[in-house]
Design an enzyme around this catalytic site. Sequence first.
Site, mmCIF file in Angstrom:
data_model
loop_
_atom_site.group_PDB
_atom_site.id
_atom_site.type_symbol
_atom_site.label_atom_id
_atom_site.label_comp_id
_atom_site.label_asym_id
_atom_site.label_seq_id
_atom_site.Cartn_x
_atom_site.Cartn_y
_atom_site.Cartn_z
ATOM 1 N N ASP A 36 -13.001 1.336 -10.303
ATOM 2 C CA ASP A 36 -13.091 1.771 -8.905
ATOM 3 C C ASP A 36 -11.742 2.288 -8.390
ATOM 4 O OD1 ASP A 36 -15.871 0.972 -8.047
ATOM 5 O OD2 ASP A 36 -15.153 -0.932 -8.819
ATOM 6 N N LYS A 88 -3.991 13.285 -1.425
ATOM 7 C CA LYS A 88 -4.875 14.336 -1.922
ATOM 8 C C LYS A 88 -6.282 13.764 -2.062
ATOM 9 C CE LYS A 88 -5.754 16.859 -6.253
ATOM 10 N NZ LYS A 88 -6.197 18.135 -5.709
ATOM 11 N N ASP A 123 -4.555 -4.908 -10.115
ATOM 12 C CA ASP A 123 -5.956 -4.778 -9.690
ATOM 13 C C ASP A 123 -6.576 -3.537 -10.323
ATOM 14 O OD1 ASP A 123 -8.300 -5.433 -8.385
ATOM 15 O OD2 ASP A 123 -7.760 -4.402 -6.533
ATOM 16 N N GLU A 157 0.814 -1.218 0.000
ATOM 17 C CA GLU A 157 0.000 0.000 0.000
ATOM 18 C C GLU A 157 0.847 1.268 0.000
ATOM 19 O OE1 GLU A 157 -3.189 0.405 -0.220
ATOM 20 O OE2 GLU A 157 -4.033 -1.589 0.147
ATOM 21 N N TYR A 174 -9.544 13.428 -4.030
ATOM 22 C CA TYR A 174 -10.014 13.611 -5.407
ATOM 23 C C TYR A 174 -11.539 13.702 -5.425
ATOM 24 C CZ TYR A 174 -5.233 12.530 -6.621
ATOM 25 O OH TYR A 174 -3.863 12.569 -6.720
#
Length: 626
Positions: free
Chosen positions: A408, A359, A404, A281, A361
């Site tokens: 989404d 940030k 992935d 991550e 979005y």
Amino acid sequence: MVSVGQRLWTRLQKFYWPSSPGAARARTLRAQDAIHPLELTSEAQIGSRSAGGASGSRSHGGGLMRQRSLSVAALPRPTGILPPFSFASAHRFLVNSVLKRVTNTQAAILRRKTAQQLFTGQAGPFLALVGVSLASGTGLITKDDEVECVCSEIRQAAAKMQALAQNPAHNIVSPSDAINPIADLETTCLLKDFQIGPIVAKGCNAVVLAARWARHKVADLNEAMQTLGQVPPAVEIAVPGPAQSDSIVPHEEEYPLAIKMMFNYEAESNAMAIISAMNRETVPARNVRVPPHFESWIAAMREKSPTLPPHPNIVDMYTAFADYVPEIKEALNMYPDALPRRLNPEGLGRNMSLFLVMKKYDISLKDFLAQHRQEVSWKTSLLILTQILEGLTHMWSHGIAHRDLKSDNILLDLSGGIDFPRVVITDFGCCLADRNHGLKMPYSSFETNRGGNMALMAPEVITAQPGPFTSINYDKADVWACGAIAYEIFGMANPFYQDNHKLLNMHYKSKQLPSLPEDIPDIVNNLVRDLLRRNPKNRLSAELAATISQLILWAPSTWAKANGRIPNTQDVLQWLLTLTTKILCESRFANDGKALREYQLVATFLSRMSLSRVKEALQWMKNNAG
């Protein structure tokens, strides 16, 4: 030591004024200034001036020198009467003697000096080179290897423009980007340094919370950034009006940051265990904050796996850290199982987890397409696809596969309007980032994690069979997923999703792929088909596909026609120089969001392009034009 200008002037005297009464005296004159190739004008202009000068006065104080001054202003002015002078011949002589000899030492020094001036903020010489290149019909640089050197300078100039875009003191970016580049600050962030806003989104592995800096942290950040010279005193990281509480405040627009809290069910509640378990991550994070006694450990760990430098089409992730799971009143309704027992007696989560600061979005690609499908033109769709490909190219160049990719996991910034959104790839929890194996993952067991969404796995991934010497090559796997998502981007249903009952990624055939809507150009339809080639050897790479998309967007339309000629090296060079001039000049002024996004996308292309790759893309366009 005799200068280059003096030697060239002597050769001109011998060539044009041989053995005349004034020749001996003229040959004794020394040049006062070196002839600079960038002072030349086009041959047609020089020829027209020379025609007028032939019938005019031959005195050096008359009209002839005024005509000469525009083309060979650097030549000295000898006294006495000289024979007629041919400006067109002098121009040809200079081009053949100076400009076309780009491989000699003096030309190399000139290029290095010009590039150095450009990169230190003096773009005059570079823009002069653009003018000469556009004006010269015969071509200034003809060898491909020399043009590659010019392309290298263009890449560096565009890269500098992108670096300036990261500085909030410049007008090249939206003011919203100035919220707080904390990556370069030596400061440790914890959850107490933020005010948490409403829940923005929730997935199966994490929840995203709106956030802003807490008041006590803002003063420290402003002071530190001013000390580093990153923010002028007039530009501060401001905090909106008083908050109604320390946890949830209903005004979402007041929160420029987003904090992604991972759900931790297994890793022990300490920073080392959490970051080690969720290291993927943090791949796009600019830094990972840990307690001082863990700093050497985290540095060693991040050296073993590749990380992603900042890029316009990769999520802006400022920092990552481990901390205790906070108490938020919506949590019991939204993600009760992920809470620790101190917050929910029936919860299964650990006390601490990983927090990613990024940030905030505006919307995901999936929601954007659902809400604005009728308003989006095919060109806007191509802009979205191009930015995804640019992000994949950046990942590929650093040895990282996303694994992935889906609508989404693609976010949009709509500050430039819905016609030109900024697109970023996010959610790297399934990514492959391994310095030892690169993009080839050993596959010895079915239990090996091959990625996220199985419906969008490339054929070579979904059909792989495990074995002791088997590996899966993810070099072009993300490109295939991007091709499948392209159907959604251009207004169609994804043919590989189960609810559409159309195609299976395991055994579909290329002829079964549906065509894009009729208003989409054939060349774009062929591009999507080549992204979905079953055999990865026949599939386009991310870099080539991104280059093709950029050419379709910005290159002359005749280059994409089947009956047109393939542009030569000079045509390509002049186009690249024109693009570079545009972004270097116009991006320095105040522009609306749409224009800024355009300059940013063009700069992304210029900062990585090469002549060989552009020519390869042009050949593909020639073969696949409608």
